[in-house]
Write a protein that holds these residues in place. Structure first.
Motif, PDB file in Angstrom:
ATOM      1  N   GLU A   1       0.807  -1.217   0.000  1.00 41.73           N
ATOM      2  CA  GLU A   1       0.000   0.000   0.000  1.00 41.73           C
ATOM      3  C   GLU A   1       0.842   1.271   0.000  1.00 41.73           C
TER       4      GLU A   1
ATOM      5  N   HIS B   1      -2.258  13.478   8.791  1.00 45.96           N
ATOM      6  CA  HIS B   1      -2.446  14.920   8.950  1.00 45.96           C
ATOM      7  C   HIS B   1      -1.489  15.462  10.012  1.00 45.96           C
TER       8      HIS B   1
ATOM      9  N   ARG C   1      -5.604  15.016  -2.204  1.00 47.35           N
ATOM     10  CA  ARG C   1      -6.469  15.638  -1.185  1.00 47.35           C
ATOM     11  C   ARG C   1      -5.663  16.015   0.061  1.00 47.35           C
ATOM     12  N   PHE C   2      -4.722  15.165   0.434  1.00 48.70           N
ATOM     13  CA  PHE C   2      -3.870  15.411   1.600  1.00 48.70           C
ATOM     14  C   PHE C   2      -3.101  16.723   1.442  1.00 48.70           C
TER      15      PHE C   2
ATOM     16  N   ASN D   1      -3.286   9.001  -7.472  1.00 51.03           N
ATOM     17  CA  ASN D   1      -3.216   8.957  -6.015  1.00 51.03           C
ATOM     18  C   ASN D   1      -4.081  10.078  -5.417  1.00 51.03           C
ATOM     19  N   GLU D   2      -5.384   9.906  -5.525  1.00 46.98           N
ATOM     20  CA  GLU D   2      -6.334  10.914  -5.052  1.00 46.98           C
ATOM     21  C   GLU D   2      -6.164  11.223  -3.573  1.00 46.98           C
ATOM     22  N   ARG D   3      -5.804  10.225  -2.802  1.00 47.34           N
ATOM     23  CA  ARG D   3      -5.623  10.437  -1.360  1.00 47.34           C
ATOM     24  C   ARG D   3      -4.490  11.425  -1.090  1.00 47.34           C
ATOM     25  N   SER D   4      -3.383  11.275  -1.780  1.00 44.60           N
ATOM     26  CA  SER D   4      -2.253  12.193  -1.601  1.00 44.60           C
ATOM     27  C   SER D   4      -2.587  13.586  -2.132  1.00 44.60           C
TER      28      SER D   4
ATOM     29  N   ARG E   1      -5.524  19.686   1.652  1.00 43.14           N
ATOM     30  CA  ARG E   1      -5.997  19.939   3.029  1.00 43.14           C
ATOM     31  C   ARG E   1      -4.922  20.625   3.866  1.00 43.14           C
TER      32      ARG E   1
END
Length: 165
Positions: free
Chosen positions: A17, A88, A120-121, A115-118, A124
């Protein structure tokens, strides 16, 4: 990060992952990892950091200002078993270190387009999306876009003042 952290960081880095979102997605060998650490651990403008929660290592951060002393790139990953919210907290601690301790003018980040999570990270944390390098990375099967981010010290300070108020 010290040489005593090598095995732990390698285990994190090789976790599927984590690996699937990296430019180099093959399983890193201990020899390859030790060579990377030797090259980077004493290099000027490179900081290899372990993020801890209550004294327990939970993530790795690499800050590198090799092109310009006041502008750096960062990379990071968490221990696969880290609690929600750890990312975060790692990001906030790293930004504080980069701007308040190192005195950087700008911190840059990149994420592979899928890598949508990164993505958005970064957003944010206050990073601005500065562009997309179209089909910039070849993963062995497909070309991937690379999304580029930047955060200026002045933006961090303004945002941080709002959080403290």
């Amino acid at each position: 990060m010290t040489s005593g952290d090598l095995a732990r960081v390698l285990q994190w880095r090789n976790h599927p992952e984590v690996r699937r979102f990296m430019y180099t997605s093959h399983v890193i060998t201990p020899k390859e990892h030790a060579s990377w650490f030797e090259r980077n651990s004493g290099a000027p403008g490179v900081w290899l950091l372990i993020y801890e929660v209550a004294g327990v290592p939970m993530g790795f951060v690499n800050i590198s200002s090799t092109r310009c002393p006041q502008v750096a790139d960062w990379g990071f990953y968490l221990a696969p078993d880290s609690e929600p919210g750890t990312g975060h907290a790692l990001g906030m601690a790293t930004l504080s270190y980069a701007f308040e301790e190192l005195g950087l003018h700008k911190l840059c980040g990149q994420a592979l387009g899928f890598n949508e999570r990164s993505i958005r990270f970064h957003e944010r944390l206050g990073f601005i999306r500065e562009g997309v390098l179209r089909e910039q990375h070849y993963d062995g099967e497909h070309y991937q876009d690379v999304v580029c981010f930047g955060l200026l010290a002045a933006e961090w300070k303004t945002r941080n003042r709002g959080i403290r108020a």
